[in-house]
Structure formats: C-alpha cells, structure tokens
Design an enzyme around this catalytic site. Structure first.
Site, PDB file in Angstrom:
ATOM      1  N   LYS A 156       0.860  -1.207   0.000  1.00 50.74           N
ATOM      2  CA  LYS A 156       0.000   0.000   0.000  1.00 50.74           C
ATOM      3  C   LYS A 156       0.883   1.240   0.000  1.00 50.74           C
ATOM      4  O   LYS A 156       1.126   1.861   1.043  1.00 50.74           O
ATOM      5  CB  LYS A 156      -0.924  -0.006   1.227  1.00 50.74           C
ATOM      6  CG  LYS A 156      -2.229  -0.739   0.986  1.00 50.74           C
ATOM      7  CD  LYS A 156      -3.137  -0.689   2.180  1.00 50.74           C
ATOM      8  CE  LYS A 156      -4.075   0.484   2.195  1.00 50.74           C
ATOM      9  NZ  LYS A 156      -5.173   0.386   1.227  1.00 50.74           N
TER      10      LYS A 156
HETATM   11  N1  PMP Z   1      -7.050  -3.345  -3.208  1.00 53.76           N
HETATM   12  C1  PMP Z   1      -6.671  -2.074  -3.000  1.00 53.76           C
HETATM   13  C2  PMP Z   1      -6.008  -1.337  -4.100  1.00 53.76           C
HETATM   14  C3  PMP Z   1      -6.928  -1.463  -1.765  1.00 53.76           C
HETATM   15  O1  PMP Z   1      -6.559  -0.201  -1.553  1.00 53.76           O
HETATM   16  C4  PMP Z   1      -7.585  -2.193  -0.758  1.00 53.76           C
HETATM   17  C5  PMP Z   1      -7.888  -1.529   0.566  1.00 53.76           C
HETATM   18  N2  PMP Z   1      -6.835  -1.664   1.458  1.00 53.76           N
HETATM   19  C6  PMP Z   1      -7.942  -3.519  -1.017  1.00 53.76           C
HETATM   20  C7  PMP Z   1      -7.665  -4.066  -2.254  1.00 53.76           C
HETATM   21  C8  PMP Z   1      -8.600  -4.353   0.036  1.00 53.76           C
HETATM   22  O2  PMP Z   1      -7.677  -4.654   1.057  1.00 53.76           O
HETATM   23  P1  PMP Z   1      -8.145  -4.882   2.550  1.00 53.76           P
HETATM   24  O3  PMP Z   1      -9.170  -5.942   2.508  1.00 53.76           O
HETATM   25  O4  PMP Z   1      -6.910  -5.299   3.252  1.00 53.76           O
HETATM   26  O5  PMP Z   1      -8.688  -3.591   3.043  1.00 53.76           O
END
Ligand code: PMP
Length: 303
Positions: A156
């Site tokens: 991220k």
């Molecule tokens: N893909 C992206 C690009 C994201 O920003 C997120 C949000 N964090 C997710 C998928 C989903 O991840 P998570 O379930 O860990 O929030």
C-alpha cells in the site's frame, strides 16, 4: 468522513488542526509513503480493531519494500493504534501512515526523515448505503492496475494510488459506484480500493496475488470464512468475460466490507440482484467482525 480530536504523530498526540507537514515533504511531492486502512467495530465486549496484527504486519512489509527505517516494533505500533482509538470519541476507521516527511527536492529518498502518523476517523459506509444494500455498479476502467514490473502493486504505497483515484473518478463520471481495473494481461486485477470475487460454476474465484493486486486482508478473511462454509475458493486468472457472465460478483475491502456487484459496464450480473452466496458471506462477515462468532475471535484485537 467525520474528524476526531487527536492525531498521533511520532509518539505524541496533537490536536487534529495541528497535525501538519511541510509543503516540501518528500511524500507530498513524490508519493513516498505507505499506509493502512483498518476498521474498528463495536462488539458486546467493547471496541475491537479487526485484524490489527495483520494490518500492522502489512504496513511494516510495505516499509521494507520502500526501505523506510521504522523505529517501532510490531507490538508498539499495535499499542499506538489502540491508544489513538481510545483517545478519540467516535471512531470506526484508523489510518496509520509512514511517509518521508522531511523537506527534500529530488528523487533520492535515501536519508529523508521518516514520519509516522495515526489518524482515526468516523468513516461510516464507504460506498454508500444504497450500493451496500442493493448492490453496486462497476465500470471497467481505462486505467490499468499498475503491474508488478512497474510499481509495488502488492504494497500500500501512497504514490501508486493515483491510478486508483483516476479509476474511481472515471467510474463516478460514468455514473457508476466503483471501477474495476485490468492488469497488463487484460485480466481482472481489482477495484480502486477493493478485491474482486466471482461465483461461477459453483466455485468462488478471486485474482491471484501475481496478477498485480493488493493482497487484501478482507479477501483473506472471506477465503477462510467461505472455506469454512464449504465453498471451494480458487485463486486464478479471471477474464473480463468470466466476470460479466458470473452468477455473482462481489467486492471485499476494509472500507467497503463485502459489497455485492449487480451491474458491470451496463450488463446485469446474474439476475441483477445481490446474489445468495455473496449475501451469505456478507452476513457472516458482519457477525465475525462484531465478535458474534467465537470461531474467529483470533481476528479481534480488543481494546
Ligand atoms: N485493493 C486495493 C487497491 C486497496 O486499496 C484495498 C484496501 N486496502 C484492497 C484491495 C482491500 O484490502 P483490505 O481488505 O486489506 O482492506
């Protein structure tokens, strides 16, 4: 979004309005930061942060990818996040950010001072109540998901979110709730801030981590919950056609939780109503995050 009272900045709590960085902060100019988004839920035994340990691990992994020198241990970060939630009144979402906060011009990030902030807010429903209850509409974005050769798609990292912002804006301009991005091979990667699942031929499919996705923690939770409910879950390449013709499609993400998709590029998914399997998983997930199923107590960080 509703703001809160205090923000944690490098070990100190400061007032919301005083949490400032310099205009020449490296991260502001070049996107050199990493972050997390974490939900906080009310349970019968008080507040709980859902899968905090996994979020902190992913944050630390992203710091490693960016070669950030983070001076805190996993336990210290969990404690600081928990303290931030406790310090504020109305919180359902926490956003820790590690970024190059030092003033620097030029692309070399080495030796630029790192800053660490933890902000808690009240987010409410991310995609809106209507999309959550009746199902969301998607468009396939003309912006591709940055692939693993061009960007650290599995971490991220702030800078790569510009593509997600462009895709989201495009979806809004085209009257949809969310955008789905393809990868370099033209297969489904993920949405701007959610992973995607399809239900087809009696199985659940979700894109592989090598297909330039962020390995979502909600995705991982749903894979385990679905397996426990007797569904076969396959990580695979998913083509656009397979997505259009799936019986069900849904998105998973910390902010969006589990949101059914009923329309993509003007094509109805299934009969155009939220599907049974997705609904079952969404209901189970809603119980799990609120501590209503002891089997998944391991995922709750109680504060
Ligand atoms: N893909 C992206 C690009 C994201 O920003 C997120 C949000 N964090 C997710 C998928 C989903 O991840 P998570 O379930 O860990 O929030």
């Amino acid at each position: 979004m509703e703001k809160t009272e205090k923000i944690w900045m490098d070990g100190e709590f400061v007032n919301w309005d005083d949490a400032k960085v310099h205009v020449l902060a490296h991260a502001l100019n070049y996107g050199t930061g990493v972050f997390e988004g974490i939900r906080v839920y009310e349970t019968s035994k008080g507040l709980s942060i859902f899968r905090l340990k996994e979020h902190v691990k992913r944050l630390m992994d992203a710091c490693k990818v960016m070669c950030f020198d983070l001076k805190y241990t996993h336990d210290e970060i969990c404690e600081a996040i928990s303290a931030t939630v406790k310090m504020n009144k109305k919180v359902d979402y926490v956003k820790p950010c590690v970024f190059l906060g030092g003033e620097a011009v030029g692309l070399n990030p080495i030796n630029v001072p790192v800053k660490f902030t933890i902000t808690s807010i009240y987010l409410g429903s991310y995609l809106g109540k209507e999309a959550q209850e009746k199902g969301a509409s998607l468009v396939t974005s003309s912006w591709f998901r940055p692939w693993n050769l061009a960007a650290p798609a599995g971490a991220k990292v702030n800078g790569i979110y510009v593509t997600s912002c462009l895709a989201k804006m495009e979806a809004k301009h085209r009257g949809a709730d969310e955008a789905v991005m393809l990868n370099a091979q033209g297969n489904i990667a993920e949405c701007s801030g959610e992973n995607l699942f399809i239900f087809k031929r009696g199985k659940l499919y979700t894109s592989k981590t090598s297909d330039s996705i962020l390995e979502g923690i909600t995705r991982n939770s749903i894979m385990e919950i679905a397996g426990d409910l007797g569904y076969e879950v396959v990580e695979d390449e998913i083509t656009r056609i397979e997505m259009y013709t799936a019986d069900e499609v849904f998105m998973t993400g910390t902010a969006a939780e589990i949101t059914m998709v009923t329309k993509i590029d003007n094509r109805l998914i299934g009969d155009g109503k939220p599907g049974k399997v997705g609904k079952q998983l969404a209901e189970k997930y809603a119980d799990v995050v609120r501590g209503k199923d002891p089997k998944y107590e391991k995922w709750l960080y109680r504060i």
